[in-house]
Structures are given as C-alpha cells and as structure tokens.
Design an enzyme around this catalytic site. Structure first.
Site, PDB file in Angstrom:
ATOM      1  N   SER A 168      69.675 152.286  -5.458  1.00  0.00           N
ATOM      2  CA  SER A 168      69.588 152.829  -3.948  1.00  0.00           C
ATOM      3  C   SER A 168      69.813 151.373  -3.040  1.00  0.00           C
ATOM      4  O   SER A 168      68.872 150.530  -3.044  1.00  0.00           O
ATOM      5  CB  SER A 168      68.386 153.441  -3.348  1.00  0.00           C
ATOM      6  OG  SER A 168      68.169 153.399  -2.186  1.00  0.00           O
ATOM      7  N   ASP A 316      78.089 159.041  -1.684  1.00  0.00           N
ATOM      8  CA  ASP A 316      78.324 159.924  -0.415  1.00  0.00           C
ATOM      9  C   ASP A 316      79.620 160.761  -0.785  1.00  0.00           C
ATOM     10  O   ASP A 316      79.798 161.554   0.318  1.00  0.00           O
ATOM     11  CB  ASP A 316      78.427 159.071   0.766  1.00  0.00           C
ATOM     12  CG  ASP A 316      77.182 158.436   1.310  1.00  0.00           C
ATOM     13  OD1 ASP A 316      76.044 158.873   0.597  1.00  0.00           O
ATOM     14  OD2 ASP A 316      77.132 157.351   1.871  1.00  0.00           O
ATOM     15  N   ARG A 388      78.788 165.526   5.897  1.00  0.00           N
ATOM     16  CA  ARG A 388      79.745 165.407   4.783  1.00  0.00           C
ATOM     17  C   ARG A 388      80.130 166.974   4.144  1.00  0.00           C
ATOM     18  O   ARG A 388      81.303 167.014   3.450  1.00  0.00           O
ATOM     19  CB  ARG A 388      79.565 164.644   3.808  1.00  0.00           C
ATOM     20  CG  ARG A 388      79.080 163.261   4.385  1.00  0.00           C
ATOM     21  CD  ARG A 388      79.200 161.892   3.428  1.00  0.00           C
ATOM     22  NE  ARG A 388      78.344 160.818   3.744  1.00  0.00           N
ATOM     23  CZ  ARG A 388      79.090 159.853   4.746  1.00  0.00           C
ATOM     24  NH1 ARG A 388      80.452 160.151   4.969  1.00  0.00           N
ATOM     25  NH2 ARG A 388      78.608 158.993   4.983  1.00  0.00           N
TER      26      ARG A 388
HETATM   27  C1  S3P Z   1      73.552 153.797   2.376  1.00  0.00           C
HETATM   28  C2  S3P Z   1      73.140 153.941   0.903  1.00  0.00           C
HETATM   29  C3  S3P Z   1      73.198 155.116   0.271  1.00  0.00           C
HETATM   30  C4  S3P Z   1      74.004 156.032   0.948  1.00  0.00           C
HETATM   31  C5  S3P Z   1      73.960 156.032   2.526  1.00  0.00           C
HETATM   32  C6  S3P Z   1      74.387 154.804   3.021  1.00  0.00           C
HETATM   33  C7  S3P Z   1      73.519 152.237   3.001  1.00  0.00           C
HETATM   34  O1  S3P Z   1      71.992 155.813   0.237  1.00  0.00           O
HETATM   35  O2  S3P Z   1      74.012 157.483   0.468  1.00  0.00           O
HETATM   36  O3  S3P Z   1      74.733 156.881   3.058  1.00  0.00           O
HETATM   37  O4  S3P Z   1      74.150 151.894   4.093  1.00  0.00           O
HETATM   38  O5  S3P Z   1      72.623 151.718   2.282  1.00  0.00           O
HETATM   39  P1  S3P Z   1      70.987 155.190  -1.028  1.00  0.00           P
HETATM   40  O6  S3P Z   1      70.872 153.896  -1.114  1.00  0.00           O
HETATM   41  O7  S3P Z   1      69.643 156.116  -0.805  1.00  0.00           O
HETATM   42  O8  S3P Z   1      71.855 155.654  -2.143  1.00  0.00           O
END
Ligand code: S3P
Length: 433
Positions: A168, A316, A388
């Site tokens: 993440s 995403d 989305r």
């Molecule tokens: C993001 C990280 C992702 C993504 C989100 C934006 C970011 O989430 O789904 O739309 O800007 O760091 P996760 O880190 O929870 O996967």
C-alpha cells in the site's frame, strides 16, 4: 444524486488530455505546504479529493492561491510552521488525504481530528494507526478502527522499521511523512512495489530518501525546499479511455501527457497481454516523473489470467479492466486482489453485480473475479458512490446492446470532474441527470 444514462455508441476518437494525477496532486499540496518558499503547481487535479487536501492545509494556516485553472501557488510554512486548525478537517471521500495526513498530523505540536464521508468513515485505518502507534503516535478511532481519527500532538515520535504486510502506497507514504518528524530513521519494506510518488517528490523538494531494494527510509532533521511541479495526466483516469478505445469499433484515441511511472503502468501491461493495441509516443521525463502520449486503437481482446505481480501496479484500474474482460474472448481470472474490497466501494462485489445486471457471467471470489467474455446487454447498475465504477460502466456502452443507466455518479467529481464532457466529445452518447 447524479445518474449517467448511456446509449450504445459505435466508436471513440480524439486527442485530448485527461485530468491531472490525483496521487501527485495530493502530494504537491502536502509537500509544498511543508516546504520553505513558494511552490507552483501546474496541471493540478481540481477534483473534490485533492481540493479536500488543499482546504485542510488552508485550515492549518497555509496560504494557497489558485490563480488560473489547474494552477496552484503554495506559500510553504516549513516543516514546523503548520497552525492548529479551528475545526475538524473534513476529507470527504478521500482515503489518500486521510491516510497520508494521519502520519503527518502525528508529528505536529497540536491536536487534530480527521473526518470523512460515509464511504471514508467505513474504511480501515488500523493499517496506518497501528504502525504509527509503535512510533509513539496517539490516535483514537472508532472501535472498528475507522474514522473519525483524533490525533494527539506533541508526542515526540521515534523512528521505527515497519515491515508492511500489504502493498500500500498510502501506508508507506503515511509512515515516511511521520518519519520527517520522528527521531532517527524511519523505514518500511514493501511486499511488492507500489506507487513511489512520495519518494520521488520528497527528492524533488531536496529531501533525502534512501531506497535499498524494497526498503525505503528517511531521517528527520532535513528540510524541504520549494520547487515547481508539473502534474501529468492521471493514468488511472486515462485507463477508462484506454479500455473504451480497445473495446470500441474503429477507435483511435491519443491521451496526451499521461504519467507512465513504472509503479502505475499495470493497466498498460494487462491490456497489452489481452491483445490491446497501445503505443507510447513522445516519451519524456517531466519533474522526475516519466510521461508519454498514449495512442490506443480498437483490438480484439482475449481473456487472460492476470499476473498477480501486476495487481499493485493497476490497483485502481480494475473496474475498467473488468469491463475489458467482459468484452474479451474467453475467460479472465483475477486473483490476489482482496484490497479491492476496501476501496471507495467493495469493487469486487459492486462490479460483479453490475456486470451480471448487464448479462455477463461474472463470479466474484474473495480476492478477485472470474469473468467470461460475452455480450453486454441493457440494464441498470449502481456505482455505490464510487467514481471509478461509474466511469467504468460508462465505457461499457461502447459494446452494449441497449441503454445503461448508472446510478449514484456524483463522486466522479472526486477524481475526474470533466469526465462526462470528454467522454461525450470522444463519441459516447450520454446524458448526465
Ligand atoms: C494511492 C494509493 C492507492 C490507491 C489510491 C491512491 C496513493 O491506495 O488505491 O487511489 O495516492 O498513495 P493503497 O495504497 O491503499 O493501495
């Protein structure tokens, strides 16, 4: 609540620029605010999510101007210059704002409270509050570990090493931002590469970030120096048109100035493996981020087993990719993607329900989906307030037999405010009501 009513349309055409990158826009405000000097940002995403971040920093005393469309000027206050906000900080639908800010706020000298809308109030925050607590942060959440989050200031954080159990970028970024305030070194290891915009942008502001394999670390005691940021278009927004152009007939679309950071290009890799016709033109580097124009033409897609190593790189883009799979020949199988269940909606269940409502054989599994390519019919689908999902089903109209009514589309404004206009201009027959 806004609905999209989309009629079958034949083709998708045009050369245009989609909205600015959401992840980079959030970070430009955060780091610009913490820098010394004036940071100018162009190509900024004026979506509700990034404007929530912007408003949060204004509420903490940062002067931020918006002199022109997609342009932002931030008078940085330095790492220790934020002021206590007079109210709770409302981050709306934005998980990125909340997860990154909770790290940053843990290092401040004052208390803050972070709140969000119904969807954000149901999203898991222990993934950030637990490791922050090991650094000495004091954060109160609901019993379920969800927002509101009350963060106590003046805790004197200590650097730790955290071995992240999930891939993440939000967790990684949260800890690195807390690390700017924590004594000594703060480091994380990630189980798989995730978007590295925080690391790249910290460096762009002159802050040292060490990367050694899958370990990323920062030390406290540095400073951020104001800079200029040109935000590329968001590959996550481009993804809808990439799928649309792939599944439509005689389509030829060029998406200009799109960020193609290697940690974000899973959608290109997956679509190409499905047989998509995608060409990267004019590849260049702008402000530390790789950028290209992406040309996509119609192709006969085929079903694939999606490689699990592509999942974090396309996290995403699965709502759009599921629509591509519905239009492909044969079976597409996704595994290793249980994170999709805790996004703005449960994207596995909500997409499966919508595809089934449109006549597609889609079987949700705990960590993915099995989709048999088929004929999209007419029907009604619900986006459950997830931007989305709404945009993905809009693209389904390029191969549907009849009208698709998509409910609850207001939140498209969180990430892609001019989506409907661009979609109409490119050939999609849609009414917004
Ligand atoms: C993001 C990280 C992702 C993504 C989100 C934006 C970011 O989430 O789904 O739309 O800007 O760091 P996760 O880190 O929870 O996967």
């Amino acid at each position: 609540m806004t609905q999209f009513i989309v009629q079958p349309s034949q083709t998708l055409q045009g050369t245009f620029r989609v909205a600015g990158d959401k992840s980079i826009s959030h970070r430009s405000i955060m780091l610009g605010a913490l820098a010394e000097g004036t940071t100018t940002v162009t190509g900024f995403l004026e979506g509700e999510d990034t404007l929530a971040t912007l408003a949060a920093f204004q509420a903490m005393g940062v002067q931020i101007q918006r002199p022109a469309k997609q342009e932002v000027i931030i008078e940085g206050v330095g790492l220790h210059g934020l002021k206590p906000p007079s109210q709770t900080l409302d981050l709306g639908n934005s998980g990125t704002s909340m997860r990154l800010l909770v790290g940053l706020m843990s290092g401040q000298a004052f208390d803050t409270e972070l709140v969000g809308d119904e969807s954000l109030s149901g999203r898991p925050m222990r993934r950030v509050t637990d490791p922050l607590a090991t650094m000495g942060a004091v954060i109160e959440s609901t019993e379920k570990g969800t927002p509101p989050l009350k963060i106590k200031g003046q805790q004197g954080l200590k650097g730790v090493h955290y071995d992240m159990p999930i891939a993440s970028a939000q967790v990684k970024s949260c800890l690195l931002l807390a690390g700017l305030y924590a004594e000594g070194e703060t480091s994380v290891t990630e189980p798989a590469p995730t978007r590295d915009h925080t690391e790249r942008m910290l460096r762009g502001f002159g802050y040292t970030v060490n990367v050694d394999g899958n370990k990323i670390s920062v030390q406290n005691g540095g400073k951020l120096t104001a800079t200029q940021i040109d935000v590329p278009s968001d590959i996550s927004s481009a993804a809808f048109f990439m799928v649309g152009a792939s599944i439509a007939q005689n389509a030829d679309v060029t998406l200009q100035h799109v960020g193609i950071n290697p940690t974000r290009i899973g959608v290109i890799n997956i679509l190409r493996e499905m047989g998509a016709d995608i060409t990267l033109l004019n590849e260049r580097e702008i402000g530390g981020e790789p950028v290209a124009d992406i040309r996509v033409r119609s192709a006969q897609l085929k079903g694939i087993q999606i490689p699990e190593d592509q999942v974090p790189l396309a996290i995403d883009e699965f709502p759009a990719l599921f629509v591509a799979a519905a239009c492909a020949e044969g079976e597409t199988v996704l595994t290793g993607a249980k994170e999709l269940r805790v996004k703005e909606s449960d994207r596995i269940q909500v997409m499966a329900d919508g595809l089934i409502a449109l006549g597609i054989d889609a079987q949700p599994t705990p960590d993915g989906m099995v989709i048999q390519g088929g004929q999209l019919q007419t029907g009604e689908v619900h986006s459950h307030g997830d931007h989305r999902i709404a945009m993905a089903f809009t693209m389904a109209s390029l191969r549907a037999k009849g009208t698709i009514t998509i409910h609850d589309c207001t939140n498209v404004a969180t990430s892609f405010p001019n989506f409907a206009q661009l979609a109409q201009d490119a050939g999609i027959d849609m009414i917004v009501q």
